[in-house]
Design a protein around this motif. Structure first.
Motif, PDB file in Angstrom:
ATOM      1  N   ALA A  71       3.965   0.858  -0.810  1.00 26.53           N
ATOM      2  CA  ALA A  71       2.454   0.886  -1.101  1.00 26.53           C
ATOM      3  C   ALA A  71       2.285   1.806  -2.152  1.00 26.53           C
ATOM      4  O   ALA A  71       1.225   1.777  -3.003  1.00 26.53           O
ATOM      5  CB  ALA A  71       1.863   0.914  -0.019  1.00 26.53           C
ATOM      6  N   TYR A  72       3.038   2.946  -2.289  1.00 24.48           N
ATOM      7  CA  TYR A  72       2.882   4.035  -3.258  1.00 24.48           C
ATOM      8  C   TYR A  72       3.294   3.928  -4.469  1.00 24.48           C
ATOM      9  O   TYR A  72       3.029   4.600  -5.393  1.00 24.48           O
ATOM     10  CB  TYR A  72       3.208   5.256  -2.526  1.00 24.48           C
ATOM     11  N   CYS A  73       4.047   2.998  -4.748  1.00 25.20           N
ATOM     12  CA  CYS A  73       5.182   3.056  -5.945  1.00 25.20           C
ATOM     13  C   CYS A  73       4.498   1.931  -6.944  1.00 25.20           C
ATOM     14  O   CYS A  73       4.289   0.930  -6.594  1.00 25.20           O
ATOM     15  CB  CYS A  73       6.401   2.642  -5.551  1.00 25.20           C
ATOM     16  N   ALA A  74       4.484   2.203  -8.135  1.00 21.25           N
ATOM     17  CA  ALA A  74       4.049   1.687  -9.379  1.00 21.25           C
ATOM     18  C   ALA A  74       5.277   0.445  -9.677  1.00 21.25           C
ATOM     19  O   ALA A  74       4.785  -0.332 -10.514  1.00 21.25           O
ATOM     20  CB  ALA A  74       3.726   2.366 -10.678  1.00 21.25           C
ATOM     21  N   GLN A  75       6.277   0.662  -9.251  1.00 22.83           N
ATOM     22  CA  GLN A  75       7.394  -0.322  -9.667  1.00 22.83           C
ATOM     23  C   GLN A  75       7.714  -1.232  -8.556  1.00 22.83           C
ATOM     24  O   GLN A  75       8.529  -2.185  -8.651  1.00 22.83           O
ATOM     25  CB  GLN A  75       8.973   0.483  -9.707  1.00 22.83           C
ATOM     26  N   SER A 170       6.804   8.691   8.611  1.00 23.15           N
ATOM     27  CA  SER A 170       7.402   9.036  10.048  1.00 23.15           C
ATOM     28  C   SER A 170       7.748   7.794  10.288  1.00 23.15           C
ATOM     29  O   SER A 170       7.383   6.709   9.722  1.00 23.15           O
ATOM     30  CB  SER A 170       6.267   9.416  10.858  1.00 23.15           C
ATOM     31  N   ARG A 171       8.827   7.586  11.576  1.00 16.87           N
ATOM     32  CA  ARG A 171       9.177   6.283  11.941  1.00 16.87           C
ATOM     33  C   ARG A 171       7.858   5.478  12.479  1.00 16.87           C
ATOM     34  O   ARG A 171       7.955   4.126  12.292  1.00 16.87           O
ATOM     35  CB  ARG A 171       9.976   6.608  13.133  1.00 16.87           C
ATOM     36  N   SER A 172       7.098   5.981  13.027  1.00 14.65           N
ATOM     37  CA  SER A 172       5.899   4.969  13.638  1.00 14.65           C
ATOM     38  C   SER A 172       4.772   4.762  12.601  1.00 14.65           C
ATOM     39  O   SER A 172       4.199   3.799  12.898  1.00 14.65           O
ATOM     40  CB  SER A 172       4.938   6.145  14.695  1.00 14.65           C
ATOM     41  N   TYR A 173       4.811   5.544  11.660  1.00 16.66           N
ATOM     42  CA  TYR A 173       3.925   5.070  10.480  1.00 16.66           C
ATOM     43  C   TYR A 173       4.365   4.307   9.177  1.00 16.66           C
ATOM     44  O   TYR A 173       3.706   3.473   8.599  1.00 16.66           O
ATOM     45  CB  TYR A 173       3.322   6.486   9.673  1.00 16.66           C
ATOM     46  N   TYR A 174       5.869   4.038   9.295  1.00 18.29           N
ATOM     47  CA  TYR A 174       6.481   3.545   8.045  1.00 18.29           C
ATOM     48  C   TYR A 174       5.953   2.154   7.897  1.00 18.29           C
ATOM     49  O   TYR A 174       5.992   1.678   6.631  1.00 18.29           O
ATOM     50  CB  TYR A 174       7.997   3.654   8.197  1.00 18.29           C
ATOM     51  N   HIS A 175       5.646   1.392   8.844  1.00 18.89           N
ATOM     52  CA  HIS A 175       5.437   0.063   8.671  1.00 18.89           C
ATOM     53  C   HIS A 175       3.951  -0.349   7.968  1.00 18.89           C
ATOM     54  O   HIS A 175       3.948  -1.227   7.281  1.00 18.89           O
ATOM     55  CB  HIS A 175       5.375  -0.661  10.075  1.00 18.89           C
ATOM     56  N   ASN A 176       3.504   0.895   7.948  1.00 18.51           N
ATOM     57  CA  ASN A 176       2.091   0.896   6.986  1.00 18.51           C
ATOM     58  C   ASN A 176       2.325   1.038   5.577  1.00 18.51           C
ATOM     59  O   ASN A 176       1.342   0.717   4.907  1.00 18.51           O
ATOM     60  CB  ASN A 176       1.170   2.000   7.585  1.00 18.51           C
ATOM     61  N   ILE A 177       3.491   1.300   5.100  1.00 18.59           N
ATOM     62  CA  ILE A 177       3.894   1.837   3.755  1.00 18.59           C
ATOM     63  C   ILE A 177       4.799   0.712   3.291  1.00 18.59           C
ATOM     64  O   ILE A 177       4.625   0.386   2.133  1.00 18.59           O
ATOM     65  CB  ILE A 177       4.452   2.958   3.693  1.00 18.59           C
ATOM     66  N   GLY A 240      -3.351   0.212  -9.583  1.00 22.13           N
ATOM     67  CA  GLY A 240      -2.691  -1.079  -9.567  1.00 22.13           C
ATOM     68  C   GLY A 240      -1.568  -1.034  -8.304  1.00 22.13           C
ATOM     69  O   GLY A 240      -1.105  -2.106  -8.184  1.00 22.13           O
ATOM     70  N   THR A 241      -1.605  -0.112  -7.626  1.00 21.45           N
ATOM     71  CA  THR A 241      -0.952   0.017  -6.239  1.00 21.45           C
ATOM     72  C   THR A 241      -1.820   0.026  -5.055  1.00 21.45           C
ATOM     73  O   THR A 241      -2.980   0.271  -5.308  1.00 21.45           O
ATOM     74  CB  THR A 241      -0.229   1.338  -6.189  1.00 21.45           C
ATOM     75  N   PRO A 242      -1.252  -0.457  -3.951  1.00 24.51           N
ATOM     76  CA  PRO A 242      -2.205  -0.744  -2.735  1.00 24.51           C
ATOM     77  C   PRO A 242      -2.951   0.645  -2.484  1.00 24.51           C
ATOM     78  O   PRO A 242      -4.013   0.642  -1.850  1.00 24.51           O
ATOM     79  CB  PRO A 242      -1.205  -0.826  -1.605  1.00 24.51           C
ATOM     80  N   LEU A 243      -2.419   1.868  -2.806  1.00 20.09           N
ATOM     81  CA  LEU A 243      -2.941   3.239  -2.327  1.00 20.09           C
ATOM     82  C   LEU A 243      -3.616   3.836  -3.611  1.00 20.09           C
ATOM     83  O   LEU A 243      -4.061   4.747  -3.482  1.00 20.09           O
ATOM     84  CB  LEU A 243      -1.720   4.209  -2.055  1.00 20.09           C
ATOM     85  N   GLU A 244      -4.284   3.013  -4.287  1.00 18.72           N
ATOM     86  CA  GLU A 244      -4.844   3.349  -5.625  1.00 18.72           C
ATOM     87  C   GLU A 244      -6.196   4.076  -5.164  1.00 18.72           C
ATOM     88  O   GLU A 244      -6.625   5.218  -5.924  1.00 18.72           O
ATOM     89  CB  GLU A 244      -5.222   2.400  -6.765  1.00 18.72           C
ATOM     90  N   GLY A 245      -6.770   3.562  -4.189  1.00 18.60           N
ATOM     91  CA  GLY A 245      -8.103   4.301  -3.743  1.00 18.60           C
ATOM     92  C   GLY A 245      -8.249   5.084  -2.578  1.00 18.60           C
ATOM     93  O   GLY A 245      -9.200   5.393  -2.146  1.00 18.60           O
ATOM     94  N   ILE A 246      -6.983   5.442  -2.057  1.00 25.21           N
ATOM     95  CA  ILE A 246      -6.955   6.227  -0.943  1.00 25.21           C
ATOM     96  C   ILE A 246      -7.609   7.629  -0.955  1.00 25.21           C
ATOM     97  O   ILE A 246      -7.598   8.138  -2.083  1.00 25.21           O
ATOM     98  CB  ILE A 246      -5.523   6.152  -0.371  1.00 25.21           C
TER      99      ILE A 246
END
Length: 330
Positions: A71-75, A170-177, A240-246
């Motif tokens: 989610a963080y990556c422009a590529q 983290s292992r528990s948060y990774y699926h969100n990314i 342009g990435t899902p985290l652009e407005g975080i």
């Protein structure tokens, strides 16, 4: 034991062996007590790293069109960011960057390649480029997704020293990314590379919506991995990435320093690198930052800009530190 008792215990030790509860207490340390934490972390930094700061440059050797959906990556496959896309950067650029590392006595040439998997032919093409760069004596690190054991050995035979494979969260948060691969796949890839004798660079990204406990859990897993380098990136939201407005308001210099201090306490002998976000979140705080970390980048981060080499060197020397000369050809 309450937090005040935990702080008193930890700050009285030269090299504390932290439990999870103690690490959580430290990441929640009141800002006004940050100096006490930095004293312990700074002493460990001096003990294991002296007064040196290693500087690295990063070449984006393969850009865009990545099948991973981070989610963080422009590529990534779900990014709409306006970036250059190419299968291979021009050899002239790649080799010029490599010579730049040597001429400026930098520690390492880091090479990023977008993608989750590669064909054997692509890996052999990369291996040929690595052989050319290793002829100059440069210490090389590649960030290259997931390799088969055969492919890893091809790169090792070519002389590749180190591979970057971040846990990211983290292992528990990774699926969100990311959902195109699992956290455990990342860990197993790192273990395979370690078994083959590669140095490992592995860290994470702060500010993606994770909790402070998630940061602690990621760092505890990195303590088990014991990478040679542990880069901490502070999220730069890319349009342009899902985290652009975080919301990145959590990324204060004080919070960032607590994360970096915690990394130093958990893996004190590892190179702790402040990577992406350094120029944004720690501007004017370089002396404090470098009292904890011993490794930084110059001249940008794949698709994001960064501080130029001369300004980076000046920031290091102005803060009272020396630039480390580590390349084997020097």
């Amino acid at each position: 034991m309450n937090n005040e008792e935990i702080y008193a215990k930890i700050f009285a030790q030269e090299e504390p062996n932290l439990t999870r509860d103690e690490a959580i207490a430290l990441i929640n340390l009141p800002d006004e007590r940050l100096g006490e934490l930095m004293r312990v972390a700074g002493n460990l930094r001096t003990k294991y790293k002296g007064n040196r700061v290693s500087i690295h440059i990063l070449t984006n050797a393969r850009s865009g069109n990545c099948s991973q959906n981070c989610a963080y990556c422009a590529q990534s496959s779900r990014s709409q960011a306006d970036i250059d896309k190419y299968k291979w950067v021009a050899d002239e650029k790649l080799y010029r960057d490599n010579t730049f590392v040597q001429e400026n006595h930098l520690s390492r040439h880091c090479i990023g390649l977008s993608g989750m998997g590669f064909t054997d032919a692509e890996i052999e093409e990369l291996a040929a480029k690595i052989r050319v760069m290793k002829a100059e004596g440069t210490h090389l690190c590649c960030s290259i997704g997931f390799l088969t054991e055969k492919q890893a050995l091809m790169l090792k035979d070519a002389g590749l020293d180190r591979i970057n494979h971040n846990l990211n969260s983290s292992r528990s948060y990774y699926h969100n990314i990311c959902t195109t691969h699992t956290y455990e796949q990342r860990v197993q890839n790192i273990r395979m590379l370690q078994r083959l004798g590669f140095e490992i660079c592995s860290g994470g990204i702060i500010g993606m919506g994770e909790s402070r406990e998630d940061v602690v859990d990621m760092l505890l897993d990195l303590r088990e991995i014991r990478p040679q380098a542990l880069p901490i990136n502070f999220l730069i939201p890319i349009p342009g990435t899902p985290l652009e407005g975080i919301d990145t308001s959590i990324l204060t210099p004080e919070y960032g320093l607590k994360v970096l201090c915690l990394a130093r306490l958990l893996v004190p002998q590892t190179d702790i690198r402040c990577a992406a976000g350094r120029e944004i979140y720690f501007k004017g705080r370089e002396k404090e930052l470098l009292s904890v970390v011993d490794s930084i980048f110059a001249s940008g981060y794949l698709t994001a800009g960064g501080q130029g080499i001369s300004d980076t060197i000046k920031a290091v020397t102005d803060a009272g530190f020396t630039c480390e000369i580590e390349s084997s050809g020097v």
